[in-house]
Design an enzyme around this catalytic site. Structure first.
Site, PDB file in Angstrom:
ATOM      1  N   ASN A   9       0.854  -1.181   0.000  1.00  7.24           N
ATOM      2  CA  ASN A   9       0.000   0.000   0.000  1.00  7.24           C
ATOM      3  C   ASN A   9       0.897   1.240   0.000  1.00  7.24           C
ATOM      4  OD1 ASN A   9      -1.940   1.985   0.380  1.00  7.24           O
ATOM      5  ND2 ASN A   9      -2.252   1.513   2.548  1.00  7.24           N
ATOM      6  N   LYS A  11       0.084   4.288  -0.261  1.00 12.76           N
ATOM      7  CA  LYS A  11      -0.534   5.480   0.328  1.00 12.76           C
ATOM      8  C   LYS A  11      -0.311   6.682  -0.603  1.00 12.76           C
ATOM      9  CE  LYS A  11       0.009   3.341   4.814  1.00 12.76           C
ATOM     10  NZ  LYS A  11       0.231   3.515   6.276  1.00 12.76           N
ATOM     11  N   HIS A  96      -9.364   1.334   5.329  1.00 12.48           N
ATOM     12  CA  HIS A  96      -8.066   1.464   5.994  1.00 12.48           C
ATOM     13  C   HIS A  96      -8.206   2.426   7.168  1.00 12.48           C
ATOM     14  CE1 HIS A  96      -3.840   2.510   6.647  1.00 12.48           C
ATOM     15  NE2 HIS A  96      -3.532   1.392   6.007  1.00 12.48           N
ATOM     16  N   GLU A  98      -6.491   4.803   8.198  1.00  8.04           N
ATOM     17  CA  GLU A  98      -6.258   6.209   7.888  1.00  8.04           C
ATOM     18  C   GLU A  98      -7.477   6.844   7.226  1.00  8.04           C
ATOM     19  OE1 GLU A  98      -1.517   5.307   7.450  1.00  8.04           O
ATOM     20  OE2 GLU A  98      -2.698   5.676   5.634  1.00  8.04           O
ATOM     21  N   GLU A 165      -5.147  -4.916  10.868  1.00  4.98           N
ATOM     22  CA  GLU A 165      -4.115  -3.903  11.019  1.00  4.98           C
ATOM     23  C   GLU A 165      -4.294  -3.197  12.369  1.00  4.98           C
ATOM     24  OE1 GLU A 165      -4.468  -0.699   8.231  1.00  4.98           O
ATOM     25  OE2 GLU A 165      -6.551  -0.388   8.784  1.00  4.98           O
ATOM     26  N   GLY A 171       3.063   2.069  10.905  1.00  6.58           N
ATOM     27  CA  GLY A 171       4.049   3.122  10.723  1.00  6.58           C
ATOM     28  C   GLY A 171       4.823   3.494  11.965  1.00  6.58           C
ATOM     29  N   SER A 204       3.641  -2.223  10.362  1.00  6.10           N
ATOM     30  CA  SER A 204       5.108  -2.207  10.468  1.00  6.10           C
ATOM     31  C   SER A 204       5.742  -3.514   9.994  1.00  6.10           C
ATOM     32  CB  SER A 204       5.541  -1.884  11.904  1.00  6.10           C
ATOM     33  OG  SER A 204       5.169  -0.561  12.257  1.00  6.10           O
TER      34      SER A 204
END
Length: 242
Positions: A9, A11, A96, A98, A165, A171, A204
């Site tokens: 991904n 992003k 997702h 985010e 996730e 991250g 991660s």
């Protein structure tokens, strides 16, 4: 038989030129990866057309990072399933963390997007996961089960990928312990009517931990963020040692 799906991904990273530069190296670095591993690049909308034209004959599948639930309409900034299909997209990331955190996605809109994707032959990668606060409060299971119940309503489980996730691991470099990730993925699987749905881990993931993650019996692949931006890094993940 559960599929193994390794998805990157990107992003909001990479111009079209940068995407092609990545691809020129990556296609050669994954030549030895076992054939049963599905490799997916989920790229920005601006790179979809460019990569689609250059993926013919390769084993890499194209993925998008979002999709709207309507075929067309006054939805500024959105993209529809037919638009993605025209570009040769096969997978689409839905829900997702985010998108949920920054753009107001809810379990209901995630569900609408998943169903719309499937109606046009796209495979949604449905993301679920808990925050650090929810985990610390002992709410991991309750939260994920709620996301699944709402997100999977009327969704075809024969054309689906789920990604676990843990938001606190995305991250941050703080990967969920392998056995704990395996436990939660197993919990997710226990809620499905089709237990062959591939379930990925995301958070991660990197070349140093991929072998241990993929050694877990419940985990069927990974959804990779930052480590998918460099061809050699992502190739090492794709070429993980079983």
């Amino acid at each position: 038989m559960r599929s193994i799906i390794i998805a990157g991904n990107w992003k909001m990273h990479k111009t079209q030129v940068e995407a092609l530069d990545f691809l020129s190296s990556f296609v050669h670095e994954i030549d030895t990866a076992p054939g049963e591993r599905e490799i997916v690049l989920c790229v920005p909308f601006t790179a979809l057309s460019t990569l689609s034209k250059n993926l013919h004959g390769s084993r890499i599948r194209l993925g998008a990072q979002n999709v709207h639930w309507q075929d067309n309409g006054a939805f500024t900034g959105e993209i529809s399933p037919p638009m993605l299909r025209e570009l040769g997209v096969r997978y689409v990331v839905v829900g997702h963390s985010e998108r949920r955190q920054y753009f107001g996605e809810t379990d209901e809109t995630v569900n609408l997007r998943s169903k719309a994707a499937q109606a046009h032959g796209l495979t949604p990668i449905l993301c679920v996961g808990e925050t650090k606060a929810q985990r610390d409060a002992g709410e991991t299971e309750t939260h994920i089960l709620s996301q699944l119940k709402k997100g999977l309503e009327q969704v075809d489980q024969t054309n689906l990928v789920i990604a676990y996730e843990p938001i606190w691991a995305i991250g941050t470099g703080d990967t969920c312990a392998d056995d704990e990730a395996n436990r939660v993925v197993g919990l997710i699987r226990s809620q499905l009517t089709n237990t062959d749905v591939p379930i990925q881990y995301g958070g991660s993931v990197n070349p140093s931990n991929i072998d241990a993650i993929m050694a877990q019996p419940e985990i069927d692949g990974v959804l990779v963020g930052g480590a998918s931006l460099k061809s050699d890094s992502f190739a090492r993940i794709v070429n993980y040692q079983a």
